[in-house]
Write a protein that holds these residues in place. Structure first.
Motif, PDB file in Angstrom:
ATOM      1  N   SER A  40       0.838  -1.189   0.000  1.00  0.00           N
ATOM      2  CA  SER A  40       0.000   0.000   0.000  1.00  0.00           C
ATOM      3  C   SER A  40       0.874   1.239   0.000  1.00  0.00           C
ATOM      4  CB  SER A  40      -0.901   0.007   1.248  1.00  0.00           C
ATOM      5  OG  SER A  40      -1.731  -1.138   1.257  1.00  0.00           O
ATOM      6  N   THR A  63     -16.198   5.903   7.374  1.00  0.00           N
ATOM      7  CA  THR A  63     -15.424   4.728   6.992  1.00  0.00           C
ATOM      8  C   THR A  63     -16.277   3.633   6.387  1.00  0.00           C
ATOM      9  OG1 THR A  63     -15.661   3.836   9.226  1.00  0.00           O
ATOM     10  CG2 THR A  63     -13.710   5.161   8.773  1.00  0.00           C
ATOM     11  N   MET A  66     -16.151   2.667   2.619  1.00  0.00           N
ATOM     12  CA  MET A  66     -15.028   1.937   2.044  1.00  0.00           C
ATOM     13  C   MET A  66     -15.396   0.493   1.724  1.00  0.00           C
ATOM     14  SD  MET A  66     -11.954   3.348   4.436  1.00  0.00           S
ATOM     15  CE  MET A  66     -10.722   2.504   3.497  1.00  0.00           C
ATOM     16  N   TYR A  67     -16.484   0.000   2.285  1.00  0.00           N
ATOM     17  CA  TYR A  67     -16.808  -1.406   2.134  1.00  0.00           C
ATOM     18  C   TYR A  67     -17.983  -1.638   1.192  1.00  0.00           C
ATOM     19  CZ  TYR A  67     -13.947  -0.934   6.239  1.00  0.00           C
ATOM     20  OH  TYR A  67     -12.946  -0.582   7.091  1.00  0.00           O
ATOM     21  N   GLU A 155     -16.428  -8.156   1.950  1.00  0.00           N
ATOM     22  CA  GLU A 155     -16.974  -6.813   2.115  1.00  0.00           C
ATOM     23  C   GLU A 155     -18.083  -6.782   3.169  1.00  0.00           C
ATOM     24  OE1 GLU A 155     -18.011  -5.383  -1.782  1.00  0.00           O
ATOM     25  OE2 GLU A 155     -15.943  -4.779  -2.194  1.00  0.00           O
ATOM     26  N   GLU A 158     -16.234  -6.793   6.462  1.00  0.00           N
ATOM     27  CA  GLU A 158     -15.598  -5.500   6.691  1.00  0.00           C
ATOM     28  C   GLU A 158     -16.630  -4.450   7.106  1.00  0.00           C
ATOM     29  OE1 GLU A 158     -11.920  -4.468   5.983  1.00  0.00           O
ATOM     30  OE2 GLU A 158     -12.194  -6.433   6.888  1.00  0.00           O
ATOM     31  N   ASP A 178      -4.755   0.615   7.074  1.00  0.00           N
ATOM     32  CA  ASP A 178      -3.936  -0.590   6.904  1.00  0.00           C
ATOM     33  C   ASP A 178      -2.456  -0.337   7.177  1.00  0.00           C
ATOM     34  OD1 ASP A 178      -6.120  -2.057   6.272  1.00  0.00           O
ATOM     35  OD2 ASP A 178      -5.832  -1.966   4.107  1.00  0.00           O
ATOM     36  N   LYS A 196      -7.158  -3.998  -2.138  1.00  0.00           N
ATOM     37  CA  LYS A 196      -6.402  -2.765  -1.936  1.00  0.00           C
ATOM     38  C   LYS A 196      -7.365  -1.598  -2.011  1.00  0.00           C
ATOM     39  CE  LYS A 196      -2.360  -4.747  -4.258  1.00  0.00           C
ATOM     40  NZ  LYS A 196      -1.576  -4.963  -3.036  1.00  0.00           N
ATOM     41  N   GLN A 197      -7.249  -0.662  -1.065  1.00  0.00           N
ATOM     42  CA  GLN A 197      -8.120   0.510  -1.080  1.00  0.00           C
ATOM     43  C   GLN A 197      -7.780   1.379  -2.277  1.00  0.00           C
ATOM     44  OE1 GLN A 197      -7.583   2.286   2.752  1.00  0.00           O
ATOM     45  NE2 GLN A 197      -8.393   0.517   3.851  1.00  0.00           N
ATOM     46  N   ASN A 198      -8.818   1.866  -2.973  1.00  0.00           N
ATOM     47  CA  ASN A 198      -8.588   2.672  -4.166  1.00  0.00           C
ATOM     48  C   ASN A 198      -8.980   4.126  -3.949  1.00  0.00           C
ATOM     49  OD1 ASN A 198     -11.412   2.894  -4.469  1.00  0.00           O
ATOM     50  ND2 ASN A 198     -11.506   1.139  -5.854  1.00  0.00           N
ATOM     51  N   TYR A 203     -12.677  -0.675  -2.533  1.00  0.00           N
ATOM     52  CA  TYR A 203     -11.578  -1.619  -2.700  1.00  0.00           C
ATOM     53  C   TYR A 203     -11.427  -2.009  -4.165  1.00  0.00           C
ATOM     54  CZ  TYR A 203     -10.606  -2.725   2.224  1.00  0.00           C
ATOM     55  OH  TYR A 203     -10.207  -2.668   3.528  1.00  0.00           O
TER      56      TYR A 203
END
Length: 260
Positions: A40, A63, A66-67, A155, A158, A178, A196-198, A203
């Motif tokens: 990352s 947050t 993000m999922y 997901e 998460e 992370d 990987k977070q985009n 993700y």
């Protein structure tokens, strides 16, 4: 559908299915290499760079977003896969030759070609390339189905473990990052998925089987990595295509000389 054993395959490049292009002799074609990193990206803004006031301050970091699953449906017209319906070799060669002539005509135009024509040529190039490669391809459609089952479960977990929407402190948010720790998701096959977070707040995923990337998403769009057999077919396709482009250029040049 049953997943083929890919343990002997290796790959070094990712082929995007977008309209970003490279050029050869002012000609445009579609494929572009992309190498996903395995770590990352980290910034210099670690927690020690924040003041005590900033660390304790409440912020509206959401947050849970993000999922959410922001993955697009794969464009199977431009993704090579086992079982794809393709024209006969003779018909495919004729289509490649016709596209090469179209490319040569566009290159000889006195002004820049229309953007719609550019898109059409690039897309047809990607479609023909996928058709040419597919006879030696792994079953990416079956692999994608297996991957999506694992991704949806990941997901959901998460999201369940995420902080509810609302105000959280900066220190809580930073502790949830992370910070270079690589996660992996096990699949029912011998493969793994690397989330990987985009940049879109969700993700992206890299689907790895037998140590090589066969599918990867970039900002939600699916692309593919080549096996050695596919790389050989891709190189073969490029030689055929560009030889036809050169042939078409010469034909157009001779025709122009005769008309003068």
């Amino acid at each position: 559908m049953k997943i083929t054993n890919f343990s002997q395959m290796q790959s070094t490049s990712i082929n995007t299915t977008s309209n970003d292009t490279k050029k050869k002799d002012s000609q445009i074609h579609l494929t572009e290499t992309y190498i996903p990193t395995t770590k990352s990206v980290q910034t210099d803004n670690s927690i020690r760079n924040y003041t005590p006031h900033e660390i304790g301050k409440q912020t509206n970091v959401k947050t849970a977003s993000m999922y959410s699953n922001n993955l697009a449906t794969p464009d199977w017209d431009v993704l090579p896969t086992k079982g794809k319906q393709v024209p006969s070799q003779e018909d495919l060669i004729e289509q490649i030759k016709a596209l090469a002539m179209r490319t040569a005509k566009a290159a000889n135009a006195p002004t820049h070609r229309n953007s719609n024509e550019s898109y059409a040529i690039d897309r047809q190039f990607a479609i023909l390339l996928a058709q040419y490669i597919s006879p030696v391809s792994p079953d990416r459609q079956a692999l994608h189905q297996q991957a999506m089952k694992a991704i949806k479960q990941f997901e959901a977990e998460e999201k369940e473990n995420s902080t509810p929407l609302g105000e959280i402190s900066l220190v809580t948010y930073l502790n949830k990052m992370d910070w270079g720790i690589e996660k992996t998701i096990a699949m029912s096959t011998d493969g793994i998925i690397k989330p990987k977070q985009n940049s879109l707040g969700g993700y992206d995923y890299e689907v790895v089987v037998g140590g090589q990337t066969l599918l990867t998403s970039i900002n939600g769009e699916w692309h593919y990595g080549l096996t050695p057999a596919e790389q050989h077919k891709k190189d073969e396709f490029h030689k055929i295509y560009w030889s036809f482009v050169d042939q078409a250029k010469n034909e157009l040049k001779n025709l122009s000389n005769k008309q003068e």
